[in-house]
Design a protein around this motif. Sequence first.
Motif, short mmCIF file in Angstrom:
data_model
loop_
_atom_site.label_atom_id
_atom_site.label_comp_id
_atom_site.label_asym_id
_atom_site.label_seq_id
_atom_site.Cartn_x
_atom_site.Cartn_y
_atom_site.Cartn_z
N ASP A 34 0.81 -1.22 0.00
CA ASP A 34 0.00 0.00 0.00
C ASP A 34 0.85 1.28 0.00
O ASP A 34 0.33 2.37 -0.14
CB ASP A 34 -1.00 0.01 1.16
CG ASP A 34 -0.35 0.09 2.53
OD1 ASP A 34 0.89 -0.03 2.63
OD2 ASP A 34 -1.10 0.26 3.51
N ARG A 35 2.16 1.14 0.13
CA ARG A 35 3.06 2.29 0.04
C ARG A 35 4.00 2.17 -1.16
O ARG A 35 5.06 2.77 -1.20
CB ARG A 35 3.87 2.41 1.33
CG ARG A 35 3.01 2.74 2.53
CD ARG A 35 3.84 2.83 3.79
NE ARG A 35 2.96 3.04 4.92
CZ ARG A 35 3.01 4.10 5.70
NH1 ARG A 35 3.90 5.03 5.49
NH2 ARG A 35 2.19 4.21 6.71
N ASP A 36 3.55 1.41 -2.13
CA ASP A 36 4.33 1.20 -3.35
C ASP A 36 4.01 2.34 -4.33
O ASP A 36 2.91 2.43 -4.83
CB ASP A 36 3.96 -0.15 -3.97
CG ASP A 36 4.78 -0.49 -5.19
OD1 ASP A 36 5.45 0.40 -5.74
OD2 ASP A 36 4.76 -1.66 -5.59
N TYR A 37 5.00 3.18 -4.56
CA TYR A 37 4.81 4.31 -5.46
C TYR A 37 5.38 4.01 -6.84
O TYR A 37 5.27 4.83 -7.74
CB TYR A 37 5.41 5.57 -4.86
CG TYR A 37 4.75 5.89 -3.53
CD1 TYR A 37 3.43 6.29 -3.47
CD2 TYR A 37 5.44 5.72 -2.34
CE1 TYR A 37 2.81 6.54 -2.26
CE2 TYR A 37 4.83 5.96 -1.12
CZ TYR A 37 3.52 6.38 -1.09
OH TYR A 37 2.91 6.62 0.11
N GLN A 38 5.97 2.84 -7.03
CA GLN A 38 6.44 2.43 -8.36
C GLN A 38 5.33 1.71 -9.11
O GLN A 38 5.16 1.89 -10.30
CB GLN A 38 7.67 1.53 -8.25
CG GLN A 38 8.87 2.28 -7.72
CD GLN A 38 10.03 1.35 -7.44
OE1 GLN A 38 9.84 0.21 -7.05
NE2 GLN A 38 11.24 1.85 -7.62
N THR A 39 4.63 0.85 -8.42
CA THR A 39 3.48 0.15 -8.99
C THR A 39 2.29 0.49 -8.10
O THR A 39 2.01 -0.21 -7.13
CB THR A 39 3.72 -1.38 -9.01
OG1 THR A 39 4.95 -1.64 -9.66
CG2 THR A 39 2.60 -2.10 -9.71
N ASN A 40 1.63 1.56 -8.43
CA ASN A 40 0.56 2.09 -7.59
C ASN A 40 -0.53 1.04 -7.39
O ASN A 40 -1.09 0.51 -8.34
CB ASN A 40 -0.02 3.34 -8.25
CG ASN A 40 -1.09 3.99 -7.41
OD1 ASN A 40 -2.20 3.50 -7.35
ND2 ASN A 40 -0.73 5.07 -6.76
N TYR A 41 -0.82 0.74 -6.14
CA TYR A 41 -1.77 -0.34 -5.85
C TYR A 41 -3.20 0.01 -6.26
O TYR A 41 -4.00 -0.87 -6.56
CB TYR A 41 -1.70 -0.76 -4.38
CG TYR A 41 -2.40 0.16 -3.41
CD1 TYR A 41 -3.70 -0.08 -3.01
CD2 TYR A 41 -1.75 1.27 -2.88
CE1 TYR A 41 -4.34 0.75 -2.11
CE2 TYR A 41 -2.37 2.10 -1.99
CZ TYR A 41 -3.67 1.85 -1.61
OH TYR A 41 -4.30 2.69 -0.73
N LYS A 42 -3.54 1.29 -6.32
CA LYS A 42 -4.89 1.66 -6.76
C LYS A 42 -5.05 1.39 -8.26
O LYS A 42 -6.09 0.90 -8.69
CB LYS A 42 -5.18 3.12 -6.43
CG LYS A 42 -5.33 3.34 -4.95
CD LYS A 42 -5.65 4.78 -4.62
CE LYS A 42 -5.72 4.95 -3.10
NZ LYS A 42 -6.03 6.32 -2.73
N LEU A 43 -4.03 1.69 -9.05
CA LEU A 43 -4.07 1.36 -10.48
C LEU A 43 -4.06 -0.15 -10.67
O LEU A 43 -4.75 -0.68 -11.55
CB LEU A 43 -2.89 2.00 -11.21
CG LEU A 43 -2.90 3.52 -11.27
CD1 LEU A 43 -1.62 4.02 -11.93
CD2 LEU A 43 -4.13 4.03 -12.02
N ALA A 44 -3.29 -0.85 -9.85
CA ALA A 44 -3.25 -2.31 -9.92
C ALA A 44 -4.64 -2.89 -9.60
O ALA A 44 -5.07 -3.85 -10.23
CB ALA A 44 -2.21 -2.86 -8.96
N GLN A 45 -5.35 -2.29 -8.66
CA GLN A 45 -6.70 -2.74 -8.30
C GLN A 45 -7.64 -2.54 -9.49
O GLN A 45 -8.45 -3.42 -9.80
CB GLN A 45 -7.21 -1.98 -7.08
CG GLN A 45 -8.62 -2.36 -6.66
CD GLN A 45 -8.72 -3.74 -6.07
OE1 GLN A 45 -7.90 -4.13 -5.27
NE2 GLN A 45 -9.72 -4.50 -6.48
#
Length: 77
Positions: A34-45
């Motif tokens: 949830d603190r991944d700014y390389q692979t944004n988890y919201k875009l991944a969702q």
Amino acid sequence: MSTYLDFYSSGEFASFSIKDKVEYQVSFYNINGDRDYQTNYKLAQEYFEEVSAPYKQMFIMEDMTHGLLERKSGNNL
């Protein structure tokens, strides 16, 4: 570096892209911090919701960065 650049500009590299690919014949798992700014988890969702697969599951790891366990590697988990 030149080997990497040659591969990057090749058609073979492009074949690894998942852009516009949402149909999978195998199970699909996505693990993000949830603190991944390389692979944004919201875009991944958003991508995960578009995926069609026989089975799929998404995991959001709390307080984790792109390296997941690297974030807390000094702590006892």
